[in-house]
Design a protein around this motif. Structure first.
Motif, short mmCIF file in Angstrom:
data_model
loop_
_atom_site.label_atom_id
_atom_site.label_comp_id
_atom_site.label_asym_id
_atom_site.label_seq_id
_atom_site.Cartn_x
_atom_site.Cartn_y
_atom_site.Cartn_z
N THR A 147 0.84 -1.20 0.00
CA THR A 147 0.00 0.00 0.00
C THR A 147 0.87 1.25 0.00
O THR A 147 0.62 2.20 -0.76
CB THR A 147 -0.95 -0.01 1.21
OG1 THR A 147 -1.77 -1.18 1.16
CG2 THR A 147 -1.84 1.23 1.22
N ALA A 148 1.90 1.24 0.83
CA ALA A 148 2.83 2.38 0.86
C ALA A 148 3.53 2.54 -0.49
O ALA A 148 3.68 3.65 -0.99
CB ALA A 148 3.85 2.20 1.98
N LEU A 149 3.93 1.43 -1.08
CA LEU A 149 4.58 1.47 -2.39
C LEU A 149 3.62 1.98 -3.46
O LEU A 149 3.98 2.84 -4.29
CB LEU A 149 5.10 0.07 -2.75
CG LEU A 149 5.87 -0.07 -4.06
CD1 LEU A 149 7.09 0.85 -4.08
CD2 LEU A 149 6.29 -1.53 -4.26
N ASN A 150 2.38 1.49 -3.44
CA ASN A 150 1.36 1.95 -4.39
C ASN A 150 1.13 3.46 -4.24
O ASN A 150 1.06 4.20 -5.23
CB ASN A 150 0.07 1.17 -4.16
CG ASN A 150 -1.01 1.39 -5.20
OD1 ASN A 150 -1.85 0.51 -5.40
ND2 ASN A 150 -1.07 2.53 -5.87
N ALA A 151 1.03 3.93 -2.99
CA ALA A 151 0.80 5.35 -2.75
C ALA A 151 1.96 6.19 -3.28
O ALA A 151 1.74 7.23 -3.92
CB ALA A 151 0.60 5.61 -1.26
N TYR A 152 3.18 5.73 -3.06
CA TYR A 152 4.35 6.46 -3.56
C TYR A 152 4.33 6.52 -5.09
O TYR A 152 4.53 7.58 -5.67
CB TYR A 152 5.64 5.79 -3.07
CG TYR A 152 6.88 6.55 -3.52
CD1 TYR A 152 7.48 7.45 -2.67
CD2 TYR A 152 7.40 6.38 -4.80
CE1 TYR A 152 8.60 8.16 -3.07
CE2 TYR A 152 8.51 7.10 -5.22
CZ TYR A 152 9.11 7.98 -4.36
OH TYR A 152 10.21 8.69 -4.76
#
Length: 157
Positions: A147-152
């Motif tokens: 999720t953090a990677l997708n948001a970035y």
């Protein structure tokens, strides 16, 4: 007890394995030929290499299938398994949304909903089978990271 009882017990794992395999297959088809696209995205320094996703997801999918099966064996089909099934559908559609359509924002909405439903599944599984709930914790952790990677990626691209 018949000598076939242990075999029947493990045969009942097959539908969970097939459901998870279907989600995984959709993911594999969704990323086919997208390695260059993934590598071409502006990513954080902590982004894993693309080759890591396959082994990680293989292990997680086995754990997801076993977790669902353990709960089903104790309770049959229940509201907990309905939530489990919905999060698995969200899991299956994330890859085509992200890679197939390049819709990073929509993929982020999908993965946040998935994350919430994995948490709900852990919560609902725990009273039925602590082992099943525990088997989902690495999945929830990986989806937190994803999720953090997708948001970035959504923000940077």
């Amino acid at each position: 007890m018949s000598s076939h009882a242990p075999v029947r017990r493990y045969v009942s794992l097959a539908p969970f394995g097939l459901a998870v395999a279907a989600a995984a297959l959709l993911g594999v088809l969704g990323v086919a030929g997208t390695t260059a696209e993934y590598q071409g995205l502006d990513q954080p320094s902590w982004a894993p290499p693309s080759w890591l996703f396959g082994p990680v997801w293989t292990i997680l999918y086995v754990m997801i299938a076993v977790a669902g099966w353990l709960v089903w064996r104790r309770d049959g089909w229940s509201p907990a398994l309905t939530v489990y099934a919905i999060q698995l559908v969200l899991n299956a559609i994330w890859t085509p949304i992200f890679f197939g359509f390049g819709q990073y924002g929509l993929a982020l909405v999908d993965i946040v909903l998935m994350w919430l439903l994995i948490g709900a599944t852990v919560w609902l599984f725990r009273p039925v089978s602590r082992l099943a709930a525990g088997l989902l914790l690495p999945y929830w952790a990986w989806v937190t990271f994803a999720t953090a990677l997708n948001a970035y990626i959504w923000h940077a691209n």
